[in-house]
Design a protein around this motif. Structure first.
Motif, mmCIF file in Angstrom:
data_model
loop_
_atom_site.group_PDB
_atom_site.id
_atom_site.type_symbol
_atom_site.label_atom_id
_atom_site.label_comp_id
_atom_site.label_asym_id
_atom_site.label_seq_id
_atom_site.Cartn_x
_atom_site.Cartn_y
_atom_site.Cartn_z
ATOM 1 N N THR A 297 4.781 -10.439 5.749
ATOM 2 C CA THR A 297 4.353 -9.178 5.147
ATOM 3 C C THR A 297 4.708 -9.197 3.664
ATOM 4 O O THR A 297 5.885 -9.239 3.303
ATOM 5 N N THR A 298 3.685 -9.169 2.818
ATOM 6 C CA THR A 298 3.915 -9.142 1.371
ATOM 7 C C THR A 298 3.985 -7.696 0.906
ATOM 8 O O THR A 298 3.032 -6.941 1.061
ATOM 9 N N PHE A 299 5.118 -7.335 0.369
ATOM 10 C CA PHE A 299 5.359 -5.974 -0.119
ATOM 11 C C PHE A 299 5.563 -6.034 -1.621
ATOM 12 O O PHE A 299 6.443 -6.737 -2.119
ATOM 13 N N LEU B 145 10.697 -4.824 7.208
ATOM 14 C CA LEU B 145 9.352 -5.295 7.524
ATOM 15 C C LEU B 145 9.416 -6.643 8.236
ATOM 16 O O LEU B 145 10.438 -7.323 8.216
ATOM 17 N N GLN B 146 8.316 -7.042 8.855
ATOM 18 C CA GLN B 146 8.285 -8.306 9.585
ATOM 19 C C GLN B 146 8.022 -9.462 8.629
ATOM 20 O O GLN B 146 7.034 -9.458 7.900
ATOM 21 N N PRO C 185 9.338 -10.372 5.676
ATOM 22 C CA PRO C 185 8.980 -9.801 4.375
ATOM 23 C C PRO C 185 9.031 -10.800 3.226
ATOM 24 O O PRO C 185 9.893 -11.676 3.166
ATOM 25 N N ASP D 277 0.214 -6.773 1.378
ATOM 26 C CA ASP D 277 -0.096 -6.040 2.604
ATOM 27 C C ASP D 277 0.323 -4.577 2.449
ATOM 28 O O ASP D 277 -0.339 -3.669 2.943
ATOM 29 N N VAL D 278 1.455 -4.385 1.778
ATOM 30 C CA VAL D 278 1.983 -3.049 1.486
ATOM 31 C C VAL D 278 2.324 -2.984 0.005
ATOM 32 O O VAL D 278 2.866 -3.948 -0.552
ATOM 33 N N GLN E 208 -1.938 -1.430 2.121
ATOM 34 C CA GLN E 208 -1.523 -0.109 2.578
ATOM 35 C C GLN E 208 -0.607 0.448 1.481
ATOM 36 O O GLN E 208 0.404 -0.167 1.139
ATOM 37 N N PHE F 238 1.865 0.414 11.575
ATOM 38 C CA PHE F 238 2.110 -0.808 10.822
ATOM 39 C C PHE F 238 3.276 -1.557 11.463
ATOM 40 O O PHE F 238 4.283 -0.945 11.832
ATOM 41 N N VAL G 271 6.570 -3.039 11.979
ATOM 42 C CA VAL G 271 7.863 -2.985 11.292
ATOM 43 C C VAL G 271 8.968 -3.347 12.274
ATOM 44 O O VAL G 271 8.784 -3.283 13.491
#
Length: 266
Positions: free
Chosen positions: A2-4, A36-37, A39, A68-69, A106, A194, A196
Protein backbone atom coordinates in the motif's frame (compact mmCIF):
# COMPACT_ATOMS: atom_id res chain seq x y z
CA UNK A 1 1.78 -3.28 -0.85
CA UNK A 2 0.00 0.00 0.00
CA UNK A 3 1.59 3.25 -1.16
CA UNK A 4 0.58 6.12 1.09
CA UNK A 5 1.54 9.69 0.17
CA UNK A 6 0.94 12.50 2.66
CA UNK A 7 0.66 16.10 1.44
CA UNK A 8 0.33 19.21 3.55
CA UNK A 9 2.04 21.45 6.06
CA UNK A 10 3.67 21.11 9.48
CA UNK A 11 0.71 19.20 10.93
CA UNK A 12 1.39 16.38 8.45
CA UNK A 13 5.16 16.73 8.85
CA UNK A 14 4.40 15.63 12.41
CA UNK A 15 5.44 18.74 14.32
CA UNK A 16 4.51 18.33 17.98
CA UNK A 17 5.19 14.57 18.00
CA UNK A 18 8.96 13.98 18.26
CA UNK A 19 10.23 10.78 16.66
CA UNK A 20 11.02 8.20 19.37
CA UNK A 21 14.46 7.62 17.89
CA UNK A 22 15.13 11.36 17.94
CA UNK A 23 16.18 13.78 15.24
CA UNK A 24 12.84 14.80 13.77
CA UNK A 25 9.10 14.35 13.89
CA UNK A 26 6.83 11.30 13.57
CA UNK A 27 3.20 12.50 13.44
CA UNK A 28 -0.19 11.13 12.50
CA UNK A 29 0.74 10.18 8.92
CA UNK A 30 3.53 7.84 10.04
CA UNK A 31 1.28 6.35 12.73
CA UNK A 32 -1.47 5.74 10.17
CA UNK A 33 0.96 4.29 7.63
CA UNK A 34 2.08 1.67 10.14
CA UNK A 35 -1.52 0.39 10.28
CA UNK A 36 -1.81 -0.18 6.51
CA UNK A 37 -1.01 -3.47 4.78
CA UNK A 38 2.61 -3.63 3.59
CA UNK A 39 2.93 0.16 3.71
CA UNK A 40 5.27 2.26 1.62
CA UNK A 41 5.16 5.74 3.11
CA UNK A 42 6.12 9.02 1.40
CA UNK A 43 5.64 12.19 3.45
CA UNK A 44 5.88 15.15 1.08
CA UNK A 45 4.54 17.73 3.55
CA UNK A 46 6.69 20.75 4.37
CA UNK A 47 6.78 23.29 7.17
CA UNK A 48 4.81 26.44 6.41
CA UNK A 49 3.25 25.08 3.22
CA UNK A 50 0.29 26.94 1.74
CA UNK A 51 -2.42 25.36 -0.40
CA UNK A 52 -0.74 26.64 -3.58
CA UNK A 53 2.58 25.09 -2.49
CA UNK A 54 0.88 21.73 -2.08
CA UNK A 55 -0.65 22.01 -5.55
CA UNK A 56 2.43 23.25 -7.41
CA UNK A 57 5.21 21.35 -5.61
CA UNK A 58 3.83 18.37 -3.72
CA UNK A 59 1.08 17.21 -6.11
CA UNK A 60 3.34 16.45 -9.12
CA UNK A 61 5.67 14.42 -6.90
CA UNK A 62 2.70 12.61 -5.33
CA UNK A 63 1.03 11.56 -8.58
CA UNK A 64 4.36 10.25 -9.88
CA UNK A 65 4.41 7.83 -6.93
CA UNK A 66 1.03 6.33 -7.98
CA UNK A 67 -0.42 6.30 -4.45
CA UNK A 68 -3.14 3.97 -3.23
CA UNK A 69 -3.92 6.41 -0.41
CA UNK A 70 -3.12 10.12 -0.28
CA UNK A 71 -3.90 12.73 2.35
CA UNK A 72 -4.37 16.47 1.88
CA UNK A 73 -4.38 18.45 5.13
CA UNK A 74 -3.60 22.11 4.51
CA UNK A 75 -5.06 25.56 4.95
CA UNK A 76 -4.18 26.78 8.41
CA UNK A 77 -1.07 28.62 7.17
CA UNK A 78 -3.21 30.33 4.54
CA UNK A 79 -5.47 31.74 7.27
CA UNK A 80 -2.45 33.09 9.13
CA UNK A 81 -1.30 35.23 6.21
CA UNK A 82 -2.14 38.89 5.80
CA UNK A 83 -3.00 38.38 2.10
CA UNK A 84 -5.37 35.45 2.74
CA UNK A 85 -7.61 34.76 -0.26
CA UNK A 86 -10.25 32.06 0.40
CA UNK A 87 -10.97 31.57 -3.32
CA UNK A 88 -7.29 31.02 -4.12
CA UNK A 89 -6.91 28.58 -1.22
CA UNK A 90 -10.06 26.69 -2.15
CA UNK A 91 -9.15 26.42 -5.83
CA UNK A 92 -5.66 25.11 -5.05
CA UNK A 93 -7.03 22.48 -2.67
CA UNK A 94 -9.66 21.41 -5.21
CA UNK A 95 -7.10 20.96 -7.97
CA UNK A 96 -4.85 18.98 -5.62
CA UNK A 97 -7.61 16.58 -4.59
CA UNK A 98 -8.84 16.27 -8.19
CA UNK A 99 -5.33 15.39 -9.35
CA UNK A 100 -4.92 12.70 -6.71
CA UNK A 101 -8.34 11.20 -7.46
CA UNK A 102 -7.52 11.18 -11.17
CA UNK A 103 -4.33 9.27 -10.31
CA UNK A 104 -6.50 6.59 -8.65
CA UNK A 105 -5.82 7.41 -5.00
CA UNK A 106 -8.23 7.15 -2.12
CA UNK A 107 -7.95 10.67 -0.69
CA UNK A 108 -8.15 11.66 2.98
CA UNK A 109 -9.19 15.21 3.87
CA UNK A 110 -9.79 16.95 7.19
CA UNK A 111 -11.47 20.02 8.63
CA UNK A 112 -9.18 22.06 10.86
CA UNK A 113 -9.81 23.55 14.32
CA UNK A 114 -10.14 27.29 14.81
CA UNK A 115 -6.65 28.69 15.58
CA UNK A 116 -8.21 31.67 17.37
CA UNK A 117 -9.73 29.32 19.94
CA UNK A 118 -6.52 27.33 20.28
CA UNK A 119 -4.42 30.46 20.82
CA UNK A 120 -6.94 31.90 23.30
CA UNK A 121 -6.92 35.24 21.46
CA UNK A 122 -9.14 38.16 22.51
CA UNK A 123 -12.52 38.13 20.77
CA UNK A 124 -11.66 41.08 18.54
CA UNK A 125 -8.75 39.09 17.07
CA UNK A 126 -10.24 35.60 17.32
CA UNK A 127 -13.41 36.47 15.37
CA UNK A 128 -11.76 37.41 12.04
CA UNK A 129 -9.33 34.49 12.32
CA UNK A 130 -12.23 32.13 13.07
CA UNK A 131 -14.11 33.45 10.06
CA UNK A 132 -11.11 32.65 7.85
CA UNK A 133 -10.93 29.11 9.21
CA UNK A 134 -14.65 28.58 8.63
CA UNK A 135 -14.20 29.66 5.02
CA UNK A 136 -11.41 27.09 4.55
CA UNK A 137 -13.41 24.35 6.26
CA UNK A 138 -16.50 25.05 4.18
CA UNK A 139 -14.36 24.79 1.06
CA UNK A 140 -12.86 21.49 2.25
CA UNK A 141 -16.36 20.15 2.99
CA UNK A 142 -17.46 20.97 -0.55
CA UNK A 143 -14.31 19.47 -2.08
CA UNK A 144 -14.73 16.29 -0.01
CA UNK A 145 -18.31 15.92 -1.23
CA UNK A 146 -17.43 16.66 -4.85
CA UNK A 147 -14.51 14.21 -5.04
CA UNK A 148 -15.83 11.60 -2.59
CA UNK A 149 -12.92 11.74 -0.14
CA UNK A 150 -12.79 10.13 3.29
CA UNK A 151 -13.42 13.28 5.28
CA UNK A 152 -12.51 13.72 8.94
CA UNK A 153 -14.28 16.40 10.97
CA UNK A 154 -12.68 16.88 14.40
CA UNK A 155 -13.23 20.67 14.25
CA UNK A 156 -16.82 20.48 15.53
CA UNK A 157 -15.90 18.42 18.60
CA UNK A 158 -15.29 20.68 21.64
CA UNK A 159 -12.96 18.03 23.07
CA UNK A 160 -10.45 18.72 20.30
CA UNK A 161 -9.63 22.05 21.97
CA UNK A 162 -8.62 20.37 25.23
CA UNK A 163 -5.06 21.16 26.25
CA UNK A 164 -4.10 17.46 26.43
CA UNK A 165 -4.23 17.14 22.63
CA UNK A 166 -1.95 20.07 21.81
CA UNK A 167 1.72 20.91 22.03
CA UNK A 168 2.95 23.99 23.84
CA UNK A 169 2.55 26.25 20.77
CA UNK A 170 -1.22 25.49 20.69
CA UNK A 171 -1.02 25.17 16.89
CA UNK A 172 0.31 21.64 16.44
CA UNK A 173 -1.04 18.42 17.98
CA UNK A 174 1.13 16.67 20.54
CA UNK A 175 1.62 12.89 20.44
CA UNK A 176 -1.89 12.26 21.79
CA UNK A 177 -3.36 14.63 19.21
CA UNK A 178 -1.48 13.01 16.34
CA UNK A 179 -2.59 9.58 17.53
CA UNK A 180 -6.19 10.82 17.65
CA UNK A 181 -6.01 11.90 14.00
CA UNK A 182 -4.34 8.64 12.93
CA UNK A 183 -6.98 6.55 14.73
CA UNK A 184 -9.82 8.54 13.16
CA UNK A 185 -8.44 8.18 9.64
CA UNK A 186 -7.83 4.46 10.23
CA UNK A 187 -11.48 4.07 11.25
CA UNK A 188 -12.64 5.89 8.09
CA UNK A 189 -10.50 3.64 5.87
CA UNK A 190 -11.75 0.49 7.62
CA UNK A 191 -15.40 1.61 7.34
CA UNK A 192 -14.90 2.22 3.61
CA UNK A 193 -13.66 -1.35 3.15
CA UNK A 194 -10.03 -0.38 2.55
CA UNK A 195 -7.65 -3.17 3.62
CA UNK A 196 -6.02 -2.13 6.90
CA UNK A 197 -4.36 -3.82 9.82
CA UNK A 198 -4.87 -3.12 13.53
CA UNK A 199 -5.36 0.56 14.30
CA UNK A 200 -2.81 2.83 15.97
CA UNK A 201 -2.70 2.90 19.76
CA UNK A 202 -4.58 6.02 20.90
CA UNK A 203 -2.43 6.35 24.03
CA UNK A 204 0.95 8.13 23.93
CA UNK A 205 4.01 5.89 24.04
CA UNK A 206 6.22 8.52 25.67
CA UNK A 207 5.63 10.81 28.65
CA UNK A 208 4.65 14.41 27.80
CA UNK A 209 7.43 17.00 27.93
CA UNK A 210 8.00 18.69 31.25
CA UNK A 211 6.84 22.25 31.83
CA UNK A 212 10.47 23.36 31.76
CA UNK A 213 11.05 21.65 28.40
CA UNK A 214 7.98 23.39 26.98
CA UNK A 215 9.18 26.78 28.24
CA UNK A 216 12.64 26.12 26.76
CA UNK A 217 11.08 25.25 23.37
CA UNK A 218 8.94 28.40 23.32
CA UNK A 219 11.91 30.53 24.37
CA UNK A 220 13.97 29.27 21.40
CA UNK A 221 12.14 27.77 18.41
CA UNK A 222 8.70 29.05 19.39
CA UNK A 223 9.73 32.70 19.52
CA UNK A 224 11.31 32.44 16.07
CA UNK A 225 8.00 31.17 14.65
CA UNK A 226 6.11 33.96 16.43
CA UNK A 227 8.51 36.62 15.15
CA UNK A 228 8.08 35.46 11.54
CA UNK A 229 4.29 35.42 11.85
CA UNK A 230 4.08 38.75 13.72
CA UNK A 231 5.46 40.69 10.74
CA UNK A 232 2.53 39.47 8.65
CA UNK A 233 -0.28 38.05 10.77
CA UNK A 234 -0.59 40.46 13.68
CA UNK A 235 -0.91 43.67 11.59
CA UNK A 236 -3.49 41.93 9.38
CA UNK A 237 -5.50 40.72 12.37
CA UNK A 238 -5.40 44.14 14.00
CA UNK A 239 -6.67 45.70 10.76
CA UNK A 240 -9.49 43.15 10.61
CA UNK A 241 -10.38 43.74 14.25
CA UNK A 242 -10.51 47.52 13.76
CA UNK A 243 -12.67 47.06 10.66
CA UNK A 244 -15.08 44.87 12.65
CA UNK A 245 -15.34 47.45 15.42
CA UNK A 246 -15.99 50.28 12.96
CA UNK A 247 -18.59 48.20 11.12
CA UNK A 248 -20.32 47.33 14.38
CA UNK A 249 -20.40 51.04 15.34
CA UNK A 250 -21.89 51.96 11.95
CA UNK A 251 -24.56 49.27 12.28
CA UNK A 252 -25.46 50.49 15.75
CA UNK A 253 -25.70 54.10 14.52
CA UNK A 254 -27.94 53.06 11.62
CA UNK A 255 -30.27 51.23 14.01
CA UNK A 256 -30.50 54.33 16.20
CA UNK A 257 -31.44 56.48 13.18
CA UNK A 258 -34.24 54.22 11.96
CA UNK A 259 -37.54 56.07 12.63
CA UNK A 260 -39.97 54.23 14.86
CA UNK A 261 -43.66 54.55 14.08
CA UNK A 262 -45.80 55.85 16.92
CA UNK A 263 -48.55 53.47 15.86
CA UNK A 264 -47.21 49.92 15.49
CA UNK A 265 -50.32 48.79 13.65
CA UNK A 266 -49.79 51.18 10.72
Amino acid sequence: MTTFVALGDSITVGMGDPAPEGGGWRGWAALLAASLQQPVMHNLATLGALAVDVEHIQLPAATALKPDVASVVVGINDTLRGNFDPQRTSAAMARTVAGLRAAGAQVLTMRLPDPGQMFGLPKSLAKPLGRRMRAVNEAVDEIALRYDTLHLDPARDPAIYERRYWSVDRLHPNERGHRFVACQFHALLAAAGFPVGPGPDPEPSTPPPSRMAEIRWMATKGTMWLARRSRDLVPALLALAIHELLTADEDATERELVPVSENPST
